[in-house]
Design an enzyme around this catalytic site. Structure first.
Site, mmCIF file in Angstrom:
data_model
loop_
_atom_site.group_PDB
_atom_site.id
_atom_site.type_symbol
_atom_site.label_atom_id
_atom_site.label_comp_id
_atom_site.label_asym_id
_atom_site.label_seq_id
_atom_site.Cartn_x
_atom_site.Cartn_y
_atom_site.Cartn_z
ATOM 1 N N LYS A 1 6.765 -38.153 19.053
ATOM 2 C CA LYS A 1 7.230 -36.804 19.454
ATOM 3 C C LYS A 1 6.095 -35.824 19.161
ATOM 4 O O LYS A 1 6.099 -35.105 18.151
ATOM 5 C CB LYS A 1 8.500 -36.482 18.649
ATOM 6 C CG LYS A 1 9.516 -35.682 19.405
ATOM 7 C CD LYS A 1 10.851 -35.672 18.695
ATOM 8 C CE LYS A 1 11.649 -34.429 18.987
ATOM 9 N NZ LYS A 1 11.902 -34.117 20.387
HETATM 10 C C1 LIG Z 1 11.439 -36.097 25.666
HETATM 11 C C2 LIG Z 1 12.683 -36.391 24.931
HETATM 12 N N1 LIG Z 1 13.411 -37.462 25.264
HETATM 13 C C3 LIG Z 1 14.549 -37.764 24.634
HETATM 14 C C4 LIG Z 1 15.032 -36.981 23.604
HETATM 15 C C5 LIG Z 1 16.273 -37.367 22.893
HETATM 16 O O1 LIG Z 1 15.954 -37.881 21.618
HETATM 17 P P1 LIG Z 1 16.949 -37.751 20.408
HETATM 18 O O2 LIG Z 1 18.235 -38.307 20.878
HETATM 19 O O3 LIG Z 1 16.338 -38.583 19.340
HETATM 20 O O4 LIG Z 1 17.043 -36.330 20.058
HETATM 21 C C6 LIG Z 1 14.316 -35.839 23.226
HETATM 22 C C7 LIG Z 1 14.800 -34.966 22.162
HETATM 23 O O5 LIG Z 1 14.418 -35.040 21.055
HETATM 24 C C8 LIG Z 1 13.109 -35.555 23.879
HETATM 25 O O6 LIG Z 1 12.385 -34.477 23.535
#
Ligand SMILES: Cc1ncc(COP(=O)(O)O)c(C=O)c1O
Length: 322
Positions: free
Chosen positions: A155
Site C-alpha cells: 500500500k
Molecule cells: C487499491 C485498494 N484496493 C483494495 C482495498 C481494500 O483493502 P482493505 O479491504 O484491506 O481495506 C483498498 C483499501 O485499502 C485499496 O486502496
C-alpha cells in the site's frame, strides 16, 4: 484533524505537532506506505472495536519490507500503540486509523536503501467513504499499476496517484467509482476497493496475481462467503465483459465496506437493483465489524476500552440468510 493526539516516532504528541518538512523524501517521491483501519463504535458494549487490526499490521509490515523500510515494532506492539491512541483521543464513535511509514531523509535522490525511516499513526472520526446503497461504475481508461512497476500488493503512498487518476475520471464522467483493468485488459479492482461478482451462484473475484491490493475486507468476504453462505470464492482472471453479465457485483474495502454496484458502463447489473447476496452480506459485515457476533468478535475485533462485551448478537446469522 479531529483528534487530540497522534503517534509520531516513538511517542504520543499533541496533534498540532504532527508536522514534517517540505523536503521529506516520502513527500517528494511518495516513498512510504500506509494502512487504513476502521474502528466501529458498539453502543451496547460502550466499546470501539478495531476491525482485523493484526491483519492490517501484518500487511503493513509486508509493505514496509517491499519498500526497504524497517520499523522497530512488532505487530503486537503496533496493535498496542493503536488501541492506546484511540483511548487517548477518547473516540466514542466510528474511527479511522492511518499508520504511515515513510522515508524521512531531507535529501534529493530516489533510492530506497540506507535512508531514515519514520512512522506515524493518526486517528479520527469517520463515516462512509462511498455510497453503500448502489454504485454506478465505469471501467477506467487508466490501467492498474503493474507488480513490476509499482506493486499494488504494497500500500505505497505514491501508488495512489494511479487510483486518483481513475477516481477523478470516473466522477468527472458521471460515475460514482472506477473499475480498473490490468495492462492485459483483465478486471483488477476499484480505485480503493476490491471487486466481487456473483456469477451463477458463485462468488468470483480477481486473483491475487491481477495487480490488486490483497484486501483484508476481500479476505473477510471470502471467509463469510464460505462460513455463512456455504460458497467457495473463485479467485481467477475476470474479463471486462463479465462485468456486464454478472448477476451481482459489489466493491469492498475498509473504506468502502460492502458497496453494491448497480450499473457498469451504463449497463444495469442484474435487474439494476442491489442484489440479494450483496444486501445480506452487507448487513452481516456490519454486524461482524461492529462486534455484535461473538465468534467473529473474538477472532477479528480488538476492543479499545477495558470492558467485558455485554451485547448478544442482535440477529442470528441464520436468520439473516433466510
Ligand atoms: C487499491 C485498494 N484496493 C483494495 C482495498 C481494500 O483493502 P482493505 O479491504 O484491506 O481495506 C483498498 C483499501 O485499502 C485499496 O486502496
Amino acid at each position: 484533524m479531529n483528534a487530540k493526539e497522534l503517534f509520531m516516532n516513538g511517542e504520543f504528541v499533541p496533534a498540532e505537532r504532527g508536522m514534517i518538512s517540505v523536503r521529506t523524501h516520502g513527500f517528494a517521491y511518495g516513498t512510504g506506505c500506509f494502512e487504513g483501519i476502521r474502528g466501529y463504535w458498539n453502543e451496547a458494549d460502550q466499546q470501539v472495536y478495531l476491525f482485523r487490526l493484526r491483519e492490517h499490521y501484518e500487511r503493513f509490515l509486508h509493505s514496509c519490507k517491499i519498500l526497504q523500510i524497517s520499523l522497530p515494532y512488532t505487530v503486537e506492539q503496533l496493535v498496542d500503540i493503536s488501541t492506546e491512541l484511540v483511548r487517548r483521543n477518547g473516540h466514542r464513535q466510528d474511527v479511522y486509523l492511518r499508520p504511515v511509514a515513510y522515508k524521512a531523509d531531507l535529501t534529493i535522490g530516489v533510492s530506497l536503501h540506507d535512508r531514515i525511516d519514520s512512522f506515524i499513526i493518526t486517528s479520527e472520526p469517520f463515516g462512509n467513504y462511498i455510497n453503500i446503497t448502489g454504485l454506478h461504475c465505469g471501467v477506467s481508461s487508466w490501467r492498474r499499476i503493474d507488480d513490476n512497476a509499482v506493486p499494488a500488493r504494497a500500500k505505497i503512498l505514491g501508488a495512489y496517484v494511479n487510483s486518483a487518476f481513475a477516481k477523478s475520471e470516473a466522477i468527472q464522467n458521471g460515475f460514482d467509482e472506477a473499475i480498473m483493468l490490468t495492462s492485459e485488459g483483465h478486471v483488477s479492482e476499484g480505485s480503493a476497493e476490491n471487486i466481487f461478482l456473483m456469477m451463477n451462484g458463485e462468488f468470483v473475484t480477481p486473483a491475487s496475481t491481477e495487480n490488486i491490493l490483497l484486501g483484508i475486507t476481500r479476505d473477510t468476504v471470502i471467509e463469510l462467503g464460505r462460513r455463512e453462505f456455504g460458497r467457495i470464492t473463485r479467485e481467477r482472471q475476470v474479463d471486462r465483459t463479465e462485468l456486464y453479465v454478472a448477476d451481482e457485483i459489489f466493491l469492498c474495502g475498509t473504506g468502502a465496506q460492502i458497496a453494491p454496484v448497480i450499473s457498469v458502463d451504463h449497463r444495469p447489473v442484474g435487474n439494476g437493483q442491489v442484489g440479494p447476496i450483496a444486501k445480506k452480506l452487507q448487513q452481516l459485515y456490519f454486524e461482524v465489524a461492529r462486534g455484535r457476533c461473538p465468534e467473529y468478535r473474538a477472532q477479528w475485533c480488538t476492543p479499545v476500552y477495558a470492558s467485558v462485551p455485554k451485547s448478544e448478537p442482535q440477529m442470528q446469522h441464520s436468520e439473516m440468510l433466510d
